[in-house]
Design a protein around this motif. Structure first.
Motif, mmCIF file in Angstrom:
data_model
loop_
_atom_site.group_PDB
_atom_site.id
_atom_site.type_symbol
_atom_site.label_atom_id
_atom_site.label_comp_id
_atom_site.label_asym_id
_atom_site.label_seq_id
_atom_site.Cartn_x
_atom_site.Cartn_y
_atom_site.Cartn_z
ATOM 1 N N SER A 197 95.212 73.642 -24.424
ATOM 2 C CA SER A 197 95.868 74.830 -23.830
ATOM 3 C C SER A 197 95.300 75.170 -22.458
ATOM 4 O O SER A 197 95.857 76.024 -21.767
ATOM 5 C CB SER A 197 95.693 76.045 -24.734
ATOM 6 O OG SER A 197 96.141 75.757 -26.017
ATOM 7 N N ASP A 200 97.497 75.230 -19.373
ATOM 8 C CA ASP A 200 98.538 76.252 -19.189
ATOM 9 C C ASP A 200 98.138 77.391 -18.256
ATOM 10 O O ASP A 200 98.853 78.386 -18.167
ATOM 11 C CB ASP A 200 98.938 76.857 -20.544
ATOM 12 C CG ASP A 200 99.474 75.802 -21.503
ATOM 13 O OD1 ASP A 200 99.882 74.728 -21.016
ATOM 14 O OD2 ASP A 200 99.451 76.033 -22.727
ATOM 15 N N LEU A 203 95.745 82.952 -19.076
ATOM 16 C CA LEU A 203 96.642 83.731 -19.936
ATOM 17 C C LEU A 203 96.297 85.210 -19.817
ATOM 18 O O LEU A 203 95.168 85.565 -19.463
ATOM 19 C CB LEU A 203 96.480 83.269 -21.389
ATOM 20 C CG LEU A 203 96.788 81.786 -21.649
ATOM 21 C CD1 LEU A 203 96.371 81.376 -23.066
ATOM 22 C CD2 LEU A 203 98.267 81.514 -21.429
ATOM 23 N N PRO A 204 97.248 86.097 -20.135
ATOM 24 C CA PRO A 204 96.927 87.532 -20.076
ATOM 25 C C PRO A 204 95.928 87.926 -21.158
ATOM 26 O O PRO A 204 95.969 87.394 -22.270
ATOM 27 C CB PRO A 204 98.287 88.207 -20.317
ATOM 28 C CG PRO A 204 99.245 87.158 -20.684
ATOM 29 C CD PRO A 204 98.639 85.810 -20.509
ATOM 30 N N HIS A 205 95.035 88.821 -20.801
ATOM 31 C CA HIS A 205 94.055 89.363 -21.752
ATOM 32 C C HIS A 205 94.300 90.862 -21.856
ATOM 33 O O HIS A 205 94.444 91.531 -20.838
ATOM 34 C CB HIS A 205 92.634 89.118 -21.255
ATOM 35 C CG HIS A 205 92.190 87.697 -21.341
ATOM 36 N ND1 HIS A 205 92.821 86.684 -20.665
ATOM 37 C CD2 HIS A 205 91.172 87.116 -22.025
ATOM 38 C CE1 HIS A 205 92.215 85.535 -20.934
ATOM 39 N NE2 HIS A 205 91.208 85.773 -21.761
ATOM 40 N N CYS A 206 94.371 91.363 -23.070
ATOM 41 C CA CYS A 206 94.716 92.776 -23.252
ATOM 42 C C CYS A 206 93.573 93.539 -23.884
ATOM 43 O O CYS A 206 93.087 93.145 -24.942
ATOM 44 C CB CYS A 206 95.938 92.887 -24.152
ATOM 45 S SG CYS A 206 97.326 91.965 -23.502
ATOM 46 N N ILE A 224 93.526 87.703 -25.951
ATOM 47 C CA ILE A 224 94.811 87.098 -25.592
ATOM 48 C C ILE A 224 95.767 87.416 -26.747
ATOM 49 O O ILE A 224 95.471 87.078 -27.898
ATOM 50 C CB ILE A 224 94.681 85.567 -25.444
ATOM 51 C CG1 ILE A 224 93.653 85.207 -24.359
ATOM 52 C CG2 ILE A 224 96.046 84.948 -25.130
ATOM 53 C CD1 ILE A 224 93.290 83.735 -24.316
ATOM 54 N N ASP A 226 98.581 87.143 -29.523
ATOM 55 C CA ASP A 226 99.011 85.974 -30.309
ATOM 56 C C ASP A 226 100.153 85.201 -29.666
ATOM 57 O O ASP A 226 100.195 83.981 -29.718
ATOM 58 C CB ASP A 226 99.482 86.411 -31.708
ATOM 59 C CG ASP A 226 98.299 86.591 -32.643
ATOM 60 O OD1 ASP A 226 97.145 86.417 -32.178
ATOM 61 O OD2 ASP A 226 98.538 86.908 -33.823
ATOM 62 N N THR A 227 101.069 85.957 -29.057
ATOM 63 C CA THR A 227 102.267 85.303 -28.514
ATOM 64 C C THR A 227 101.929 84.314 -27.394
ATOM 65 O O THR A 227 102.725 83.433 -27.092
ATOM 66 C CB THR A 227 103.250 86.347 -27.952
ATOM 67 O OG1 THR A 227 102.485 87.312 -27.233
ATOM 68 C CG2 THR A 227 104.038 87.007 -29.038
ATOM 69 N N PHE A 228 100.782 84.480 -26.770
ATOM 70 C CA PHE A 228 100.401 83.567 -25.683
ATOM 71 C C PHE A 228 99.535 82.421 -26.188
ATOM 72 O O PHE A 228 99.196 81.519 -25.426
ATOM 73 C CB PHE A 228 99.642 84.328 -24.585
ATOM 74 C CG PHE A 228 100.505 85.322 -23.880
ATOM 75 C CD1 PHE A 228 101.314 84.929 -22.825
ATOM 76 C CD2 PHE A 228 100.524 86.649 -24.289
ATOM 77 C CE1 PHE A 228 102.120 85.841 -22.180
ATOM 78 C CE2 PHE A 228 101.339 87.566 -23.640
ATOM 79 C CZ PHE A 228 102.136 87.166 -22.587
#
Ligand SMILES: O=C(O)CCC(=O)C(=O)O
Ligand SMILES: [Fe+2]
Length: 335
Positions: A197, A200, A203-206, A224, A226-228
């Protein structure tokens, strides 16, 4: 490229985003001195807490794991910062504890680790200050945080290490080296990675401080969503023996399981990047661990290293540091 990894190992790292190398660190000469050093740190903590009346005994007869767990359970406090060799964000005070002992410095300078890292980033190697020791007591022996199922300092949420440094380090070729001091298993909370991964991008981190849990059962924290993440079936558990090392690309998504065992899960995570590239935590001191072209710039003195952290602590205590990452000022535990 020079270094100790084979061409196949380097290709595998580049393809998969991680590489486990078995039996790199010698138990007697590398790992045992680290355990001995931390036994002293724990002994001082126990004596301090006992003098303050916070624990009933210093528990000198217990093993390291049982002694640490007992102290966490009895006080309900998390002493991660007492053992760590970095400083927290924002909350640093003039007397914030940390431990930068000679055995930890020797680990950062370990030739076998640097040889492996050299195969990935070349012979000009900077020890990046994003570094931790993680001592995770068995969660069933710890007190829950009030009103939640969460225990302190347990499962690490899904993240990329690129996500927990500042933007200036996005192009820094930072390698994470994760290693257990004692065997790491799914039961006691080993790492888990999403292979491939890292291709890619970031990825966004929330940030999420709610008591909700992630798919490992740990707190959400800075994570991150789950959807990402790739499908759960692709996750790989990194079960490792003491002496093994795990090398990770800065954009490899990873997390750790909860500690469901009866023993402390004890690991180190170190980071290295080519000298001259931004560390992503510029307020903290790194050092040149290896230089083929200018060997006299290498730092070999553990006391000088401690002095650098003392200076950093004095400088940042009470000050408002730039955020450690771009997502949330308060998230410091996920690097
Ligand atoms: O040891 C852990 O639980 C997390 C380690 C980690 O995130 C890292 O090594 O980058
Ligand atoms: Fe990480």
């Amino acid at each position: 490229m020079t270094g100790s990894l084979s061409a196949d190992q380097v290709a595998s790292f580049q393809q998969e985003g991680y590489l486990v190398v078995r039996g790199v660190l010698d138990q007697e000469t590398v790992l045992d001195p680290i355990s001995a050093e931390y036994a002293g740190v724990l002994d001082r903590l126990a004596n301090q807490l006992h003098e303050q009346g916070q624990i009933a005994s210093v528990y000198a007869d217990l093993s390291f794991s049982d002694r640490l767990t007992r102290i966490y359970a009895e006080t309900g406090q998390d002493y991660a910062q007492y053992f760590d060799f970095t400083l927290p964000q924002g909350a640093t005070k003039a007397d914030t504890p940390f431990w930068t002992g000679p055995a930890v410095f020797a680990l950062l300078r370990n030739e076998a680790i640097l040889d492996a890292v050299e195969s990935l980033i070349g012979p000009e190697i900077y020890a990046n200050p994003v570094q931790h020791v993680r001592l995770k007591p068995p969660e069933h022996l710890l007190r829950r945080k009030a009103g939640t199922d969460a225990v302190p300092n347990n499962a690490t949420p899904w993240h990329q290490d690129n996500g927990v440094v500042t933007e200036e380090a996005d192009d820094t070729d930072m390698i994470t080296v994760w290693l257990p001091l004692t065997r790491a298993t799914v039961e006691n909370g080993c790492l888990v990675v999403q292979p491939r991964s890292h291709h890619d991008g970031l990825l966004p981190h929330c940030p999420n401080d709610s008591p909700a849990t992630n798919r490992n059962g740990g707190p959400l924290g800075l994570h991150i969503p789950d959807t990402f993440l790739g499908p759960e079936e692709q996750e790989l558990n990194m079960e490792m023996e003491a002496g093994d090392i795990l090398l990770m690309h800065r954009r490899t998504p990873h997390a750790s399981h909860r500690n469901r065992s009866d023993h402390v899960r004890w690991s180190f995570d170190l980071r290295y990047n080519p000298t001259g590239q931004p560390s992503g935590r510029s307020a903290f001191p790194g050092f040149i661990a290896r230089s083929a072209s200018e060997p006299w710039t290498e730092l070999h003195d553990p006391l000088a290293w401690t002095d650098m952290w003392l200076e950093a602590r004095a400088r940042v205590s009470g000050a408002s540091l730039p955020a450690f990452n771009r997502w949330d000022r308060s998230a410091v535990t996920c690097a």
